[in-house]
Scaffold this active site. Structure first.
Site, PDB file in Angstrom:
ATOM      1  CG  HIS A 194      -2.089  -0.833   1.136  1.00  0.00           C
ATOM      2  ND1 HIS A 194      -2.625  -1.338   2.455  1.00  0.00           N
ATOM      3  CD2 HIS A 194      -2.911  -0.920   0.251  1.00  0.00           C
ATOM      4  CE1 HIS A 194      -3.637  -2.082   2.093  1.00  0.00           C
ATOM      5  NE2 HIS A 194      -4.253  -1.898   0.851  1.00  0.00           N
ATOM      6  CB  CYS A 290      -2.598   0.808   8.402  1.00  0.00           C
ATOM      7  SG  CYS A 290      -0.987   0.469   7.597  1.00  0.00           S
TER       8      CYS A 290
END
Ligand code: ARG
Length: 304
Positions: A194, A290
């Protein structure tokens, strides 16, 4: 010793629904059902997950929560759900700017069950006036929320990661939804699957990143927009501790671990690092950024 209290902190209890205030607001999800029982990235090894780690995860998450609350940020919560261990990673819920939420679509079935849960949470926030608009991605397009799409307030644009989870095609949807340019960066290393695992734009225009996560083209795209002085380059060891997976609120940056060198570089740019260990979440391929999603950011044209 007197604790430093951010001016917004006083508003937290009294004015939680005052959506016009400039109070930073973050979405989090308690790790009640956090576990590693499948593997969708190289960090996740279900066989190594010990049930005992759960209580460590709970205390590490609480310490992050408290450090962020201490900066004066309001924390919104999504209720945890059995069977959705990765729901704690709220960064992946949506891309949020100007009170518009572009809801995520996940690549892997393991996380697709989170989509309706996050949609319901955003519907709830829309009813309370925190969010104005929920937008659905075009059919079939994968975009894992702010995990792969970071707003850069200094440049008034989005940086988007693609090639591991999200798709390049998502850039058009982001541009159409928010009316802002998107710089697409291909992710080259499966450990940094990511964008937010290797890239963190700061409000001053400085950018923390790990060059090894990107292709030559991606590195060139970064260099074209971020001057050498603004680049806070991580080495591989720092990147592997997810030091780029940081949450910045005001001048405070929360991250799991910070080398002395990095702390010094950030201090020279006016930032205070709060290092709050999140190793149990790193076993899932996640860390501070996150575990949070910023809800209050506005583009240049919408800023007060
Ligand atoms: N186990 C999760 C996954 O692989 C971790 C997500 C981390 N989130 C992030 N924004 N990088 O999907």
């Amino acid at each position: 010793m007197l604790q430093k209290v951010h001016p917004h902190a006083r508003q937290a209890g009294r004015d939680a629904e005052d959506v016009t205030s400039a109070q930073p607001r973050l979405l989090m999800c308690e790790p009640a059902h956090f576990a590693i029982n499948y593997s969708i990235n190289p960090w996740m090894e279900p066989a190594k997950w010990a049930a005992a780690a759960h209580s460590v995860a709970v205390s590490q998450w609480s310490a992050l929560h408290d450090a962020l609350a201490q900066t004066g940020a309001a924390i919104e919560k999504v209720a945890p759900r059995a069977g959705l261990p990765d729901l704690v990673f709220t960064a992946n819920a949506a891309v949020v700017l100007d009170r518009t939420a572009l809801m995520a679509r996940f690549r892997y079935p393991e996380r697709q069950g989170e989509e309706p849960v996050f949609t319901a949470a955003f519907e709830g926030m829309r009813k309370r006036g925190l969010i104005e608009r929920l937008v659905v991605l075009p059919e079939g397009v994968v975009l894992e929320g702010a995990g792969d799409c970071l707003f850069d307030e200094a440049r008034n644009l989005f940086w988007m990661g693609f090639g591991q989870r999200s798709e390049g095609a998502a850039a058009a949807a982001i541009e159409a939804t928010f009316g802002l340019p998107v710089v697409s960066l291909q992710l080259a290393d499966p450990r940094f699957y990511h964008l937010d695992t290797a890239f963190c734009p700061l409000p001053s225009g400085d950018v923390i990143y790990y060059p090894g996560a990107f292709t030559d083209e991606g590195r060139a795209a970064i260099a074209a927009r971020v001057s050498e002085k603004q680049r806070v380059v991580l080495d591989e060891a720092e990147a592997a501790q997810f030091s780029a997976n940081a949450v910045c609120v005001g001048r405070t940056i929360a991250m799991s671990r910070c080398s002395d060198r990095l702390r010094g570089e950030l201090a020279a740019r006016g930032y205070d690092v709060v290092a709050t260990p999140l190793d149990t979440f790193l076993q899932s391929g996640g860390s501070a950024a996150c575990l949070t999603l910023r809800l209050d950011r506005c583009s240049a044209s919408r800023s007060p």
